[in-house]
Scaffold this motif. Sequence first.
Motif, PDB file in Angstrom:
ATOM      1  N   GLY A  54      35.159  45.016  27.095  1.00  0.00           N
ATOM      2  CA  GLY A  54      34.893  45.335  28.352  1.00  0.00           C
ATOM      3  C   GLY A  54      35.761  46.278  29.108  1.00  0.00           C
ATOM      4  N   GLU A  55      35.585  46.300  30.279  1.00  0.00           N
ATOM      5  CA  GLU A  55      36.327  47.367  31.063  1.00  0.00           C
ATOM      6  C   GLU A  55      36.706  46.847  32.298  1.00  0.00           C
ATOM      7  OE1 GLU A  55      35.309  49.482  33.839  1.00  0.00           O
ATOM      8  OE2 GLU A  55      33.362  48.914  33.944  1.00  0.00           O
ATOM      9  N   THR A  56      37.767  47.363  32.875  1.00  0.00           N
ATOM     10  CA  THR A  56      38.117  46.856  34.280  1.00  0.00           C
ATOM     11  C   THR A  56      38.920  48.168  35.083  1.00  0.00           C
ATOM     12  OG1 THR A  56      39.400  45.624  35.566  1.00  0.00           O
ATOM     13  CG2 THR A  56      40.516  46.208  33.551  1.00  0.00           C
ATOM     14  N   ARG A  57      38.402  48.016  36.553  1.00  0.00           N
ATOM     15  CA  ARG A  57      39.192  49.259  37.333  1.00  0.00           C
ATOM     16  C   ARG A  57      40.734  48.623  37.421  1.00  0.00           C
ATOM     17  NH1 ARG A  57      38.010  48.344  43.156  1.00  0.00           N
ATOM     18  NH2 ARG A  57      37.223  46.255  43.084  1.00  0.00           N
ATOM     19  N   ASP A  58      40.828  47.360  37.497  1.00  0.00           N
ATOM     20  CA  ASP A  58      42.326  47.121  37.765  1.00  0.00           C
ATOM     21  C   ASP A  58      42.556  45.965  36.724  1.00  0.00           C
ATOM     22  OD1 ASP A  58      44.565  45.962  38.917  1.00  0.00           O
ATOM     23  OD2 ASP A  58      43.566  45.230  40.742  1.00  0.00           O
ATOM     24  N   LEU A  59      43.542  46.431  35.721  1.00  0.00           N
ATOM     25  CA  LEU A  59      43.858  45.525  34.618  1.00  0.00           C
ATOM     26  C   LEU A  59      44.763  44.181  35.143  1.00  0.00           C
ATOM     27  CD1 LEU A  59      43.389  45.201  31.727  1.00  0.00           C
ATOM     28  CD2 LEU A  59      45.270  46.478  31.436  1.00  0.00           C
ATOM     29  N   SER A  60      45.403  44.443  36.365  1.00  0.00           N
ATOM     30  CA  SER A  60      46.216  43.351  36.748  1.00  0.00           C
ATOM     31  C   SER A  60      45.301  42.306  37.347  1.00  0.00           C
ATOM     32  CB  SER A  60      47.179  43.886  37.852  1.00  0.00           C
ATOM     33  OG  SER A  60      46.151  44.034  39.041  1.00  0.00           O
ATOM     34  N   ASP A  61      44.152  42.408  37.429  1.00  0.00           N
ATOM     35  CA  ASP A  61      43.031  41.418  37.862  1.00  0.00           C
ATOM     36  C   ASP A  61      42.846  40.923  36.626  1.00  0.00           C
ATOM     37  OD1 ASP A  61      41.622  39.432  39.146  1.00  0.00           O
ATOM     38  OD2 ASP A  61      40.089  41.020  39.545  1.00  0.00           O
ATOM     39  N   ASN A  62      43.533  39.745  35.999  1.00  0.00           N
ATOM     40  CA  ASN A  62      43.152  39.512  34.664  1.00  0.00           C
ATOM     41  C   ASN A  62      41.766  39.372  34.239  1.00  0.00           C
ATOM     42  OD1 ASN A  62      43.223  38.380  32.324  1.00  0.00           O
ATOM     43  ND2 ASN A  62      44.937  36.739  32.646  1.00  0.00           N
ATOM     44  N   PRO A  63      41.510  40.351  33.319  1.00  0.00           N
ATOM     45  CA  PRO A  63      40.256  40.565  32.781  1.00  0.00           C
ATOM     46  C   PRO A  63      39.851  39.118  31.866  1.00  0.00           C
ATOM     47  CG  PRO A  63      41.461  41.741  31.462  1.00  0.00           C
ATOM     48  CD  PRO A  63      42.339  41.264  32.539  1.00  0.00           C
ATOM     49  N   LEU A  64      40.564  38.247  31.661  1.00  0.00           N
ATOM     50  CA  LEU A  64      40.073  37.131  31.023  1.00  0.00           C
ATOM     51  C   LEU A  64      39.643  35.983  31.917  1.00  0.00           C
ATOM     52  CD1 LEU A  64      42.790  37.292  28.123  1.00  0.00           C
ATOM     53  CD2 LEU A  64      40.457  38.100  28.246  1.00  0.00           C
ATOM     54  N   THR A  65      39.759  36.109  33.069  1.00  0.00           N
ATOM     55  CA  THR A  65      39.564  35.095  33.986  1.00  0.00           C
ATOM     56  C   THR A  65      38.105  35.327  34.691  1.00  0.00           C
ATOM     57  OG1 THR A  65      40.509  36.379  36.134  1.00  0.00           O
ATOM     58  CG2 THR A  65      41.954  34.656  34.696  1.00  0.00           C
ATOM     59  N   HIS A  66      37.209  35.162  33.708  1.00  0.00           N
ATOM     60  CA  HIS A  66      35.666  35.553  34.330  1.00  0.00           C
ATOM     61  C   HIS A  66      35.035  34.494  33.262  1.00  0.00           C
ATOM     62  CE1 HIS A  66      35.420  37.942  30.588  1.00  0.00           C
ATOM     63  NE2 HIS A  66      36.158  38.823  31.181  1.00  0.00           N
ATOM     64  N   CYS A  67      33.562  34.609  33.574  1.00  0.00           N
ATOM     65  CA  CYS A  67      32.681  33.711  32.936  1.00  0.00           C
ATOM     66  C   CYS A  67      32.818  33.756  31.568  1.00  0.00           C
ATOM     67  CB  CYS A  67      31.294  34.013  33.199  1.00  0.00           C
ATOM     68  SG  CYS A  67      30.698  35.815  32.540  1.00  0.00           S
TER      69      CYS A  67
END
Length: 130
Positions: A55-68
Motif C-alpha cells: 500500500g501507500e500513504t501520504r502520511d506514515l504517522s497515520d498508522n497504515p495498519l489501522t484500516h479495513c
Amino acid sequence: MATLATATLTGRSGCEYPFLAYARDTEFKAMGAVYVVAIRYEAPIGPTYRYVYVGETRDLSDNPLTHCRTGCFERIGANSLFVRMEGNAQRRAEIVQDLREQYDPCCNSNGRGICDYPTIECPLVWPLGL
C-alpha cells in the motif's frame, strides 16, 4: 526506531525498490511512503519474509495498519512493515501497482483485503498453515 533489515523488492517491470523493515508497531513521522506488510519468520537460512499487503500513504504517522485490512494482517500473523519513503503521490501509486503485480499479496487479493481463512491464498499460519 530500529530497522530489522533492508531489502530490495523487484516489481513486475524489473525495477528494483530499496526498503527498510521495521516491527509492525513502529511509529513514524509524517511523510509519504510505500509500505509492504509482511510476515517475518525464521528459516534455516535466517529471517525470511512473506509479503502480504502492498500500500501507500501520504502520511506514515497515520498508522497504515489501522484500516479495513487489519483483520487480514492479524489472522495471518503479519509482524513486519517494509517502508520506502516517497513524497510524490503519482510515483507511490506506480510503485504499488508494480509490486502488487509481482507479488500478488494475499491481503490485496480481492481489492478489499478480505480473505476467507484458511485457504492457500490466505493461510491461517505461514508457513505452517498450508
